[in-house]
Design a protein around this motif. Structure first.
Motif, PDB file in Angstrom:
ATOM      1  N   LEU A  26      11.187 -10.627   0.966  1.00  0.00           N
ATOM      2  CA  LEU A  26      11.378 -10.488  -0.484  1.00  0.00           C
ATOM      3  C   LEU A  26      10.227  -9.686  -1.107  1.00  0.00           C
ATOM      4  O   LEU A  26      10.448  -8.854  -1.995  1.00  0.00           O
ATOM      5  N   ALA A  27       9.015  -9.926  -0.627  1.00  0.00           N
ATOM      6  CA  ALA A  27       7.875  -9.147  -1.117  1.00  0.00           C
ATOM      7  C   ALA A  27       7.991  -7.692  -0.675  1.00  0.00           C
ATOM      8  O   ALA A  27       7.693  -6.764  -1.448  1.00  0.00           O
TER       9      ALA A  27
ATOM     10  N   ILE B 211       2.717  -4.839  13.460  1.00  0.00           N
ATOM     11  CA  ILE B 211       3.119  -3.868  14.492  1.00  0.00           C
ATOM     12  C   ILE B 211       4.224  -4.449  15.365  1.00  0.00           C
ATOM     13  O   ILE B 211       5.212  -3.780  15.682  1.00  0.00           O
ATOM     14  N   ALA B 212       4.079  -5.724  15.744  1.00  0.00           N
ATOM     15  CA  ALA B 212       5.120  -6.379  16.542  1.00  0.00           C
ATOM     16  C   ALA B 212       6.424  -6.490  15.756  1.00  0.00           C
ATOM     17  O   ALA B 212       7.513  -6.329  16.307  1.00  0.00           O
TER      18      ALA B 212
ATOM     19  N   ILE C  67       2.964  -9.401   3.629  1.00  0.00           N
ATOM     20  CA  ILE C  67       2.478 -10.701   4.115  1.00  0.00           C
ATOM     21  C   ILE C  67       1.425 -11.258   3.151  1.00  0.00           C
ATOM     22  O   ILE C  67       1.462 -12.437   2.778  1.00  0.00           O
ATOM     23  N   LEU C  68       0.489 -10.422   2.739  1.00  0.00           N
ATOM     24  CA  LEU C  68      -0.567 -10.869   1.830  1.00  0.00           C
ATOM     25  C   LEU C  68      -0.009 -11.231   0.455  1.00  0.00           C
ATOM     26  O   LEU C  68      -0.459 -12.194  -0.172  1.00  0.00           O
TER      27      LEU C  68
ATOM     28  N   PRO D 155       4.097  -0.682   9.443  1.00  0.00           N
ATOM     29  CA  PRO D 155       3.234  -1.858   9.617  1.00  0.00           C
ATOM     30  C   PRO D 155       2.334  -2.110   8.407  1.00  0.00           C
ATOM     31  O   PRO D 155       2.094  -3.268   8.039  1.00  0.00           O
ATOM     32  N   GLU D 156       1.841  -1.045   7.777  1.00  0.00           N
ATOM     33  CA  GLU D 156       0.980  -1.209   6.607  1.00  0.00           C
ATOM     34  C   GLU D 156       1.730  -1.903   5.470  1.00  0.00           C
ATOM     35  O   GLU D 156       1.180  -2.776   4.784  1.00  0.00           O
ATOM     36  N   ALA D 157       3.004  -1.522   5.293  1.00  0.00           N
ATOM     37  CA  ALA D 157       3.819  -2.157   4.251  1.00  0.00           C
ATOM     38  C   ALA D 157       4.052  -3.626   4.562  1.00  0.00           C
ATOM     39  O   ALA D 157       4.088  -4.474   3.655  1.00  0.00           O
TER      40      ALA D 157
END
Length: 362
Positions: free
Chosen positions: A283-284, A327-328, A352-353, A345-347
């Protein structure tokens, strides 16, 4: 792309349903083999045997060895050949059910699965996860047909630890949001085609049922009691979510779950508990309205699903570890690529944060 929906041929759910198992199985064969582990055999073995004896049906009962491995599948196939069984019935948890699915596939006989918990939506699916005899992941076995029948005995399931039912809600929580993303991207579902209107409707109903009855069901199961809410949540966790995910598609939430297996601190969590956090991350990631995210957060807080990294067991935020997770999650072939936009992966780390910070507020 053709629209495709897949499902078990029959789904049965009710109090003490296992006591009538012979009547449900009889149309599919006259000599079933029942597999269950030692604990489940002690729990329901006598009831099952009585049902078949009353129906004057021949049957075999075999102890499941504990791992859905090639060796265990081969061992039980030899037993089936010797006893001339024409139906395989798996009673218990996921590995028992997957073993039954695999045997049914290899022996080309009907498969009946009888879950004793409602912790995931896997029972209805045409998928088995195979392990080595020591419990290491081996491979996914993609089966061309779903189980012939799924029987849910709500009396047994209501007496299982409440955390298992809640974990099932976490797994089911992702169904609608992943289906929505998959529909927007136009990618093929696990059923091999585009989602049907009915599959998407079941995915949405799954979410609505969780919000309406999840907390009430938790209260009932904490007291080892059945209720209408428990009945509804068992159906949502198993059938609505099962058909919803398989025929409407997976997206970021389950890929995030797979990435979270890189965190040793989270290894103690059940599949659905990690999927619930993965749903918040999805959702984020898609920048969903804050009102929608708060609705999901409130539900997770009510039933006790993790909403932040600390809930997952993380002690300190380590960006390098989170990048490993990301990355995984973005590995080639992962379902995160079913999102309707390119995901990096950066997104994922950013999402996550964001989910973690929002989830800290109660």
């Amino acid at each position: 792309m053709d629209k495709i929906i897949v499902s078990p041929s029959k789904y049965v759910q009710g109090e003490n349903a296992i006591a009538a198992i012979a009547g449900y199985v009889k149309p599919y064969g006259q000599n079933p083999m029942v597999i269950a582990d030692d604990f489940v055999s002690g729990l329901v073995g006598e009831t099952v045997a009585h049902s078949f004896i009353e129906a004057k049906m021949q049957f075999s009962m075999e102890l499941f060895g504990g791992e859905c491995s090639r060796q265990e599948i081969d061992r039980l196939q030899v037993k089936i050949d010797n006893d001339h069984n024409d139906v395989i019935i798996g009673i218990g948890g996921g590995k028992t059910l997957d073993t039954a699915k695999a045997i049914g596939f290899y022996k080309k006989i009907p498969v009946v699965v009888v879950p004793t918990i409602a912790s995931t939506d896997a029972p209805t699916s045409a998928l088995a996860v195979l392990y080595t005899p020591t419990g290491q992941f081996d491979q996914y076995l993609m089966i061309p047909t779903n189980p012939t029948m799924v029987i849910m005995d709500t009396t047994i399931i209501a007496k299982a630890p409440v955390r298992l039912l809640v974990a099932g809600m976490g797994d089911a929580l992702s169904t609608y949001f992943e289906a929505r993303a998959n529909a927007a991207s136009g990618k093929a579902t696990m059923a091999g085609g585009a989602p049907t209107l009915s599959a998407q409707a079941l995915a949405k109903l799954c979410y609505e049922t969780l919000l309406a009855d999840g907390f009430k069901a938790k209260i009932a199961v904490e007291n080892n009691l059945p209720s209408k809410a428990v009945m509804n949540i068992i159906e949502a966790n198993t059938y609505l979510s099962g058909i919803g995910f398989e025929s409407s598609g997976l997206a970021a939430a389950h890929a995030i779950h797979n990435g979270l297996t890189k965190l040793e601190e989270a290894h103690h969590l059940f599949h659905g508990e990690k999927v619930a956090f993965g749903t918040l991350v999805q959702l984020a990631l898609e920048n969903a309205p804050l009102e929608e995210i708060n609705t999901v957060l409130n539900f997770c807080h009510q039933v006790g699903l993790p909403t932040n990294l600390f809930d997952l067991g993380v002690k300190e935020i380590d960006l390098n570890k989170l990048m490993d997770v990301a990355i995984a999650s973005c590995a080639e072939g992962e379902t995160i690529h079913n999102m309707p936009f390119t995901v990096t992966p950066e997104a994922v780390v950013s999402a996550i944060l964001t989910a973690h910070t929002l989830g800290l507020k109660k």
